[in-house]
Scaffold this motif. Structure first.
Motif, PDB file in Angstrom:
ATOM      1  N   LEU A  55       0.635  -1.209   0.127  1.00  0.00           N
ATOM      2  CA  LEU A  55       0.010  -0.076  -0.006  1.00  0.00           C
ATOM      3  C   LEU A  55       0.969   1.310   0.094  1.00  0.00           C
ATOM      4  O   LEU A  55       1.900   1.399   0.982  1.00  0.00           O
ATOM      5  CB  LEU A  55      -0.873  -0.012   1.165  1.00  0.00           C
ATOM      6  N   ILE A  56       0.641   2.081  -0.752  1.00  0.00           N
ATOM      7  CA  ILE A  56       1.322   3.357  -0.933  1.00  0.00           C
ATOM      8  C   ILE A  56       0.697   4.434  -0.162  1.00  0.00           C
ATOM      9  O   ILE A  56      -0.574   4.745  -0.059  1.00  0.00           O
ATOM     10  CB  ILE A  56       1.464   3.881  -2.413  1.00  0.00           C
ATOM     11  N   LEU A  57       1.582   5.115   0.874  1.00  0.00           N
ATOM     12  CA  LEU A  57       1.186   5.972   1.669  1.00  0.00           C
ATOM     13  C   LEU A  57       2.064   7.174   1.685  1.00  0.00           C
ATOM     14  O   LEU A  57       2.923   7.283   1.002  1.00  0.00           O
ATOM     15  CB  LEU A  57       1.112   5.722   3.106  1.00  0.00           C
ATOM     16  N   THR A  58       1.643   8.251   2.104  1.00  0.00           N
ATOM     17  CA  THR A  58       2.356   9.638   2.266  1.00  0.00           C
ATOM     18  C   THR A  58       2.693   9.996   3.474  1.00  0.00           C
ATOM     19  O   THR A  58       1.780   9.893   4.452  1.00  0.00           O
ATOM     20  CB  THR A  58       1.784  10.827   1.431  1.00  0.00           C
ATOM     21  N   LYS A  59       3.854  10.819   3.811  1.00  0.00           N
ATOM     22  CA  LYS A  59       4.076  11.455   5.067  1.00  0.00           C
ATOM     23  C   LYS A  59       3.968  12.869   4.868  1.00  0.00           C
ATOM     24  O   LYS A  59       4.604  13.623   3.641  1.00  0.00           O
ATOM     25  CB  LYS A  59       5.465  11.373   5.686  1.00  0.00           C
ATOM     26  N   ARG A  60       2.887  13.708   5.383  1.00  0.00           N
ATOM     27  CA  ARG A  60       2.522  15.084   5.169  1.00  0.00           C
ATOM     28  C   ARG A  60       3.788  15.972   5.566  1.00  0.00           C
ATOM     29  O   ARG A  60       4.316  15.774   6.317  1.00  0.00           O
ATOM     30  CB  ARG A  60       1.030  15.456   5.841  1.00  0.00           C
ATOM     31  N   SER A  61       3.828  17.001   5.005  1.00  0.00           N
ATOM     32  CA  SER A  61       5.020  17.698   5.147  1.00  0.00           C
ATOM     33  C   SER A  61       4.733  18.377   6.389  1.00  0.00           C
ATOM     34  O   SER A  61       3.736  18.632   6.952  1.00  0.00           O
ATOM     35  CB  SER A  61       4.945  18.879   4.061  1.00  0.00           C
ATOM     36  N   SER A  62       5.978  18.608   7.175  1.00  0.00           N
ATOM     37  CA  SER A  62       5.764  19.148   8.854  1.00  0.00           C
ATOM     38  C   SER A  62       5.560  20.591   8.689  1.00  0.00           C
ATOM     39  O   SER A  62       5.334  21.241   9.819  1.00  0.00           O
ATOM     40  CB  SER A  62       7.266  19.076   9.431  1.00  0.00           C
TER      41      SER A  62
END
Length: 199
Positions: A55-62
């Motif tokens: 599963l492809i996920l993202t980490k949102r910008s800080s």
């Protein structure tokens, strides 16, 4: 093996399930009658890596104002130009991670999820047929990564944790993987997906 998993996912998404919300584990929260929820779509894109689905996920910008640094699905609110929430999810995934919509097969959708930010989110489950060049959207996406689908679809990998928020204690699901702390709405929608697979 992978093709059977995809067929199983398609079949599961055809079954009627229950909607979820950020408030499921907090029954003391009283939601206002007549509240207005804005439609949104998020994409849960799966792809084959070394013979298994991930599963492809993202980490949102800080640097973001809302939910900085959190793990999320690509997606967002439905705009006027989107014919539906599926189109919104596909458009946002193209904008956020560079995923071309012409290599995406939509397998189905999960029941909607209500967020604390007043969105009515439809999780769109999809299979990515081909490789593509990941292009994180500058300023919005810090990282794009994959986790084994089997990990997030296993109910045994979920925990319930809590923290104080706006003066009260709030409980939520978490499904950690390696250095990634997947929690909140993302974990709740994944937990709903795991439930859907066993209906």
């Amino acid at each position: 093996m992978v093709h059977k998993q995809i067929d199983d996912i398609r079949a599961a998404l055809l079954r009627s399930g229950s909607s979820s919300s950020d408030f499921d584990l907090n029954p003391d929260v009283v939601l206002p009658e007549g509240r207005t929820l804005r439609p949104a779509g998020v994409l849960a894109p799966i792809h084959e890596v070394d013979g298994r689905l991930e599963l492809i996920l993202t980490k949102r910008s800080s640097a973001l104002k809302h939910h900085p640094g959190q793990i999320a699905f690509p997606g967002g609110k439905q705009d006027e130009g989107d014919v539906d929430v599926i189109a919104a999810a596909l458009r946002e995934a193209e904008e956020e991670i560079g995923l071309p919509r012409d290599i995406v097969d939509v397998l189905g959708v999960l029941p909607t999820h209500e967020t604390v930010t007043s969105f009515d989110v439809t999780p769109v489950i999809a299979f990515v047929r081909d490789r593509f060049e990941i292009k994180p959207e500058p300023g919005e996406v810090e990282e794009v990564f994959s986790v084994p689908l089997d990990h997030v679809l296993d109910p045994g990998n979920y925990l319930v944790q809590s923290r104080r928020w706006r003066g009260t204690r709030r409980h939520y699901f978490v499904v950690p993987y390696g250095p990634y702390y997947i929690w909140g709405a993302t974990a709740r929608m994944l937990r709903a997906w795991s439930n859907q697979m066993t209906l």
